[in-house]
Design a protein around this motif. Structure first.
Motif, PDB file in Angstrom:
ATOM      1  N   LYS A 275       0.826  -1.207   0.000  1.00  0.00           N
ATOM      2  CA  LYS A 275       0.000   0.000   0.000  1.00  0.00           C
ATOM      3  C   LYS A 275       0.859   1.255   0.000  1.00  0.00           C
ATOM      4  O   LYS A 275       0.537   2.236  -0.678  1.00  0.00           O
ATOM      5  CB  LYS A 275      -0.931   0.007   1.219  1.00  0.00           C
ATOM      6  CG  LYS A 275      -1.871   1.223   1.211  1.00  0.00           C
ATOM      7  CD  LYS A 275      -2.947   1.140   2.265  1.00  0.00           C
ATOM      8  CE  LYS A 275      -3.878   2.352   2.171  1.00  0.00           C
ATOM      9  NZ  LYS A 275      -4.956   2.307   3.196  1.00  0.00           N
ATOM     10  N   ALA A 276       1.958   1.232   0.748  1.00  0.00           N
ATOM     11  CA  ALA A 276       2.827   2.411   0.808  1.00  0.00           C
ATOM     12  C   ALA A 276       3.395   2.762  -0.556  1.00  0.00           C
ATOM     13  O   ALA A 276       3.646   3.938  -0.847  1.00  0.00           O
ATOM     14  CB  ALA A 276       3.958   2.171   1.806  1.00  0.00           C
ATOM     15  N   ALA A 277       3.608   1.748  -1.408  1.00  0.00           N
ATOM     16  CA  ALA A 277       4.177   1.981  -2.737  1.00  0.00           C
ATOM     17  C   ALA A 277       3.114   2.123  -3.821  1.00  0.00           C
ATOM     18  O   ALA A 277       3.445   2.201  -5.000  1.00  0.00           O
ATOM     19  CB  ALA A 277       5.125   0.832  -3.096  1.00  0.00           C
ATOM     20  N   SER A 278       1.841   2.184  -3.434  1.00  0.00           N
ATOM     21  CA  SER A 278       0.760   2.280  -4.413  1.00  0.00           C
ATOM     22  C   SER A 278       0.579   3.724  -4.880  1.00  0.00           C
ATOM     23  O   SER A 278       0.913   4.676  -4.164  1.00  0.00           O
ATOM     24  CB  SER A 278      -0.547   1.780  -3.791  1.00  0.00           C
ATOM     25  OG  SER A 278      -0.979   2.656  -2.757  1.00  0.00           O
ATOM     26  N   PRO A 279       0.055   3.932  -6.107  1.00  0.00           N
ATOM     27  CA  PRO A 279      -0.189   5.298  -6.606  1.00  0.00           C
ATOM     28  C   PRO A 279      -1.112   6.098  -5.692  1.00  0.00           C
ATOM     29  O   PRO A 279      -0.971   7.318  -5.571  1.00  0.00           O
ATOM     30  CB  PRO A 279      -0.831   5.054  -7.980  1.00  0.00           C
ATOM     31  CG  PRO A 279      -0.348   3.697  -8.391  1.00  0.00           C
ATOM     32  CD  PRO A 279      -0.253   2.907  -7.117  1.00  0.00           C
ATOM     33  N   GLY A 280      -2.073   5.406  -5.058  1.00  0.00           N
ATOM     34  CA  GLY A 280      -3.000   6.110  -4.179  1.00  0.00           C
ATOM     35  C   GLY A 280      -2.333   6.781  -3.001  1.00  0.00           C
ATOM     36  O   GLY A 280      -2.880   7.712  -2.416  1.00  0.00           O
ATOM     37  N   VAL A 281      -1.143   6.300  -2.626  1.00  0.00           N
ATOM     38  CA  VAL A 281      -0.378   6.909  -1.534  1.00  0.00           C
ATOM     39  C   VAL A 281       0.717   7.817  -2.093  1.00  0.00           C
ATOM     40  O   VAL A 281       0.837   8.973  -1.695  1.00  0.00           O
ATOM     41  CB  VAL A 281       0.244   5.825  -0.625  1.00  0.00           C
ATOM     42  CG1 VAL A 281       1.220   6.452   0.370  1.00  0.00           C
ATOM     43  CG2 VAL A 281      -0.852   5.077   0.124  1.00  0.00           C
ATOM     44  N   LEU A 282       1.493   7.311  -3.030  1.00  0.00           N
ATOM     45  CA  LEU A 282       2.639   8.078  -3.536  1.00  0.00           C
ATOM     46  C   LEU A 282       2.211   9.355  -4.267  1.00  0.00           C
ATOM     47  O   LEU A 282       2.918  10.354  -4.222  1.00  0.00           O
ATOM     48  CB  LEU A 282       3.462   7.202  -4.478  1.00  0.00           C
ATOM     49  CG  LEU A 282       4.162   5.999  -3.839  1.00  0.00           C
ATOM     50  CD1 LEU A 282       4.964   5.233  -4.883  1.00  0.00           C
ATOM     51  CD2 LEU A 282       5.074   6.435  -2.694  1.00  0.00           C
ATOM     52  N   LEU A 283       1.068   9.332  -4.948  1.00  0.00           N
ATOM     53  CA  LEU A 283       0.616  10.504  -5.711  1.00  0.00           C
ATOM     54  C   LEU A 283      -0.346  11.387  -4.927  1.00  0.00           C
ATOM     55  O   LEU A 283      -0.853  12.371  -5.457  1.00  0.00           O
ATOM     56  CB  LEU A 283      -0.049  10.040  -7.015  1.00  0.00           C
ATOM     57  CG  LEU A 283       0.827   9.204  -7.952  1.00  0.00           C
ATOM     58  CD1 LEU A 283       0.060   8.828  -9.214  1.00  0.00           C
ATOM     59  CD2 LEU A 283       2.113   9.960  -8.320  1.00  0.00           C
ATOM     60  N   ASN A 284      -0.581  11.023  -3.671  1.00  0.00           N
ATOM     61  CA  ASN A 284      -1.489  11.799  -2.822  1.00  0.00           C
ATOM     62  C   ASN A 284      -0.681  12.487  -1.723  1.00  0.00           C
ATOM     63  O   ASN A 284      -0.221  11.834  -0.783  1.00  0.00           O
ATOM     64  CB  ASN A 284      -2.532  10.862  -2.207  1.00  0.00           C
ATOM     65  CG  ASN A 284      -3.539  11.610  -1.338  1.00  0.00           C
ATOM     66  OD1 ASN A 284      -3.456  12.836  -1.170  1.00  0.00           O
ATOM     67  ND2 ASN A 284      -4.488  10.882  -0.759  1.00  0.00           N
ATOM     68  N   PRO A 285      -0.485  13.810  -1.822  1.00  0.00           N
ATOM     69  CA  PRO A 285       0.327  14.511  -0.820  1.00  0.00           C
ATOM     70  C   PRO A 285      -0.177  14.351   0.603  1.00  0.00           C
ATOM     71  O   PRO A 285       0.614  14.377   1.549  1.00  0.00           O
ATOM     72  CB  PRO A 285       0.246  15.983  -1.268  1.00  0.00           C
ATOM     73  CG  PRO A 285      -0.153  15.934  -2.703  1.00  0.00           C
ATOM     74  CD  PRO A 285      -1.006  14.717  -2.856  1.00  0.00           C
ATOM     75  N   VAL A 286      -1.490  14.154   0.767  1.00  0.00           N
ATOM     76  CA  VAL A 286      -2.058  13.981   2.106  1.00  0.00           C
ATOM     77  C   VAL A 286      -1.529  12.702   2.740  1.00  0.00           C
ATOM     78  O   VAL A 286      -1.424  12.591   3.964  1.00  0.00           O
ATOM     79  CB  VAL A 286      -3.592  13.961   2.036  1.00  0.00           C
ATOM     80  CG1 VAL A 286      -4.198  13.681   3.401  1.00  0.00           C
ATOM     81  CG2 VAL A 286      -4.105  15.297   1.501  1.00  0.00           C
ATOM     82  N   ARG A 287      -1.174  11.706   1.923  1.00  0.00           N
ATOM     83  CA  ARG A 287      -0.645  10.439   2.411  1.00  0.00           C
ATOM     84  C   ARG A 287       0.875  10.362   2.287  1.00  0.00           C
ATOM     85  O   ARG A 287       1.567   9.917   3.203  1.00  0.00           O
ATOM     86  CB  ARG A 287      -1.272   9.270   1.633  1.00  0.00           C
ATOM     87  CG  ARG A 287      -2.775   9.135   1.803  1.00  0.00           C
ATOM     88  CD  ARG A 287      -3.135   8.826   3.241  1.00  0.00           C
ATOM     89  NE  ARG A 287      -4.576   8.609   3.414  1.00  0.00           N
ATOM     90  CZ  ARG A 287      -5.194   8.734   4.569  1.00  0.00           C
ATOM     91  NH1 ARG A 287      -4.523   9.074   5.651  1.00  0.00           N
ATOM     92  NH2 ARG A 287      -6.490   8.512   4.666  1.00  0.00           N
ATOM     93  N   SER A 288       1.392  10.772   1.128  1.00  0.00           N
ATOM     94  CA  SER A 288       2.821  10.579   0.865  1.00  0.00           C
ATOM     95  C   SER A 288       3.718  11.422   1.765  1.00  0.00           C
ATOM     96  O   SER A 288       4.769  10.956   2.223  1.00  0.00           O
ATOM     97  CB  SER A 288       3.131  10.888  -0.607  1.00  0.00           C
ATOM     98  OG  SER A 288       2.785  12.219  -0.933  1.00  0.00           O
ATOM     99  N   ILE A 289       3.316  12.650   2.056  1.00  0.00           N
ATOM    100  CA  ILE A 289       4.164  13.513   2.892  1.00  0.00           C
ATOM    101  C   ILE A 289       4.224  12.991   4.334  1.00  0.00           C
ATOM    102  O   ILE A 289       5.321  12.839   4.891  1.00  0.00           O
ATOM    103  CB  ILE A 289       3.671  14.975   2.836  1.00  0.00           C
ATOM    104  CG1 ILE A 289       3.888  15.541   1.422  1.00  0.00           C
ATOM    105  CG2 ILE A 289       4.401  15.831   3.875  1.00  0.00           C
ATOM    106  CD1 ILE A 289       3.368  16.951   1.234  1.00  0.00           C
ATOM    107  N   PRO A 290       3.074  12.679   4.984  1.00  0.00           N
ATOM    108  CA  PRO A 290       3.174  12.082   6.335  1.00  0.00           C
ATOM    109  C   PRO A 290       3.937  10.760   6.338  1.00  0.00           C
ATOM    110  O   PRO A 290       4.676  10.467   7.279  1.00  0.00           O
ATOM    111  CB  PRO A 290       1.702  11.874   6.732  1.00  0.00           C
ATOM    112  CG  PRO A 290       0.947  12.872   5.938  1.00  0.00           C
ATOM    113  CD  PRO A 290       1.668  12.956   4.622  1.00  0.00           C
ATOM    114  N   LEU A 291       3.775   9.948   5.276  1.00  0.00           N
ATOM    115  CA  LEU A 291       4.510   8.682   5.197  1.00  0.00           C
ATOM    116  C   LEU A 291       6.013   8.939   5.148  1.00  0.00           C
ATOM    117  O   LEU A 291       6.789   8.295   5.870  1.00  0.00           O
ATOM    118  CB  LEU A 291       4.081   7.900   3.962  1.00  0.00           C
ATOM    119  CG  LEU A 291       4.908   6.651   3.636  1.00  0.00           C
ATOM    120  CD1 LEU A 291       4.801   5.632   4.762  1.00  0.00           C
ATOM    121  CD2 LEU A 291       4.466   6.045   2.306  1.00  0.00           C
TER     122      LEU A 291
END
Length: 372
Positions: A275-291
């Motif tokens: 999930k961490a490497a999925s587009p839904g996380v990597l391309l979503n600043p709300v998720r990717s930046i906190p990650l």
């Protein structure tokens, strides 16, 4: 003042005279200073293309603008990379004498510790972590990738192995006796596989990473309840929060205790990385930046490891969880107990040897030694 165009004809010409040329084309006006001259007349007279040439000059500004934007983007990206890389916690883990010679492929020793660092009393109560000081190993996995494929092998913490300078004991005792350095040396001696990279994350960091990506989806086969781990899950597919995920990978309240736990840990870490490497996380600043902030701020790595190494590890873990690799545990031979050690598990020497021989030579793991 005398009208420049006297009489009726002069007034008609005055009404129909063109508007003054824009200021930016002042240099193109009539050389005699007529403010109403065609701004492109000079171009036409000098054979420079007139209106079309003027449009071309404006159009040719775009490559320069794009080049500037590209430079800014590269500078921001490089700055973000070095900032995140600087947030990683580092320790001299692998630089020590007496280690194995290099083996083919790449091997990571991934450790989940029970460190409570960063947790206040409310966090410890909410996560049911207790108040123990220091840090011990809750999970250990060996990730291998190379020409022989990708594999994730659990090393049960209760495995009875020789610890350099300490006799034989449980594998997690190596960490308690000498920290990551002694653990690495113990794993290398027991497996014959050289460790190339080291990654460790504590309880608080684990919870933060899971929550940063919005939880992880898992399918629970039967009710799971363990007050000691703060766990209470109903059967069915559901999204586990950071606190629930921590209880899920820590609980030993099942028939096979630690053996069931290492199986759940492999399943969960694979799903987490996927999930961490999925587009839904990597391309979503709300998720990717906190990650990015949680991950880099809570991972401890060797002093020579960097952010791109962690990214490669995450990608390999994603591949394993997607079915493009092997997940297994060291084949177990039996149980035992010893004074000062307590209950332990021993490895099946023949099968474990075949498993680690495949990893050492970067070859495909034989199906006969793959187990849960």
């Amino acid at each position: 003042m005398t009208d420049a165009w006297p009489g009726r004809e002069g007034r008609r010409m005055a009404r129909n005279k063109p508007a003054p040329a824009p200021a930016e084309y002042a240099h193109e006006r009539d050389p005699y200073g007529d403010p109403y001259a065609d701004p492109y007349a000079g171009d036409q007279l000098r054979g420079r293309g007139g209106y079309e040439q003027g449009y071309g000059r404006r159009r040719r500004r775009w490559p320069r603008v794009l080049a500037i934007l590209l430079v800014i983007l590269l500078a921001v990206t490089a700055g973000a990379y070095f900032y995140l890389d600087s947030r990683l916690k580092r320790e001299a883990v692998l630089d020590q004498p007496g280690r194995l010679a290099d083996t083919p492929g790449t091997n990571w020793l991934i450790v989940g510790s029970d460190s409570r660092e960063g947790l206040d009393s409310a966090d410890r109560k909410r996560l049911a972590t207790g108040k123990a000081a220091g840090r011990r190993t809750d999970s250990m996995m060996l990730l291998h990738y190379g020409s022989g494929g990708t594999s994730l092998v659990s090393l049960p913490r209760d495995s009875y192995v020789p610890i350099p300078g300490k006799g034989s004991n449980k594998l997690n005792a190596a960490f308690a006796f000498g920290g990551p350095k002694l653990l690495v040396k113990t794993v290398e001696q027991a497996t014959g596989v050289r460790v190339d990279h080291y990654a460790e994350i504590g309880l608080g960091g684990f919870v933060g990473v899971v929550d940063a990506i919005g939880g992880v989806d898992m399918c629970i086969k039967e009710p799971m309840r363990d007050p000691k781990a703060g766990l209470d899950l109903k059967p069915g597919c559901q999204t586990l929060s950071g606190a629930q995920a921590l209880g899920y990978v820590r609980t030993r309240a099942s028939a096979r205790a630690d053996l069931d736990r290492v199986e759940r840990q492999r399943q969960f870490f694979g799903a987490l990385m996927k999930k961490a490497a999925s587009p839904g996380v990597l391309l979503n600043p709300v998720r990717s930046i906190p990650l990015a902030l949680n991950g880099t701020g809570n991972f401890l790595v060797d002093e020579d490891d960097h952010l791109h190494d962690l990214a490669r590890m995450m990608w390999a873990m994603k591949g394993v969880s997607g079915g493009n690799g092997v997940t297994t545990s060291v084949p177990i031979g039996g149980n035992g107990s010893a004074a000062g050690v307590g209950s332990y598990i021993s490895w099946d020497k023949r099968k474990a040897s075949a498993l680690f021989e495949a990893l050492k030579n970067d070859e495909k793991i034989p199906s006969s030694v793959i187990s849960k």
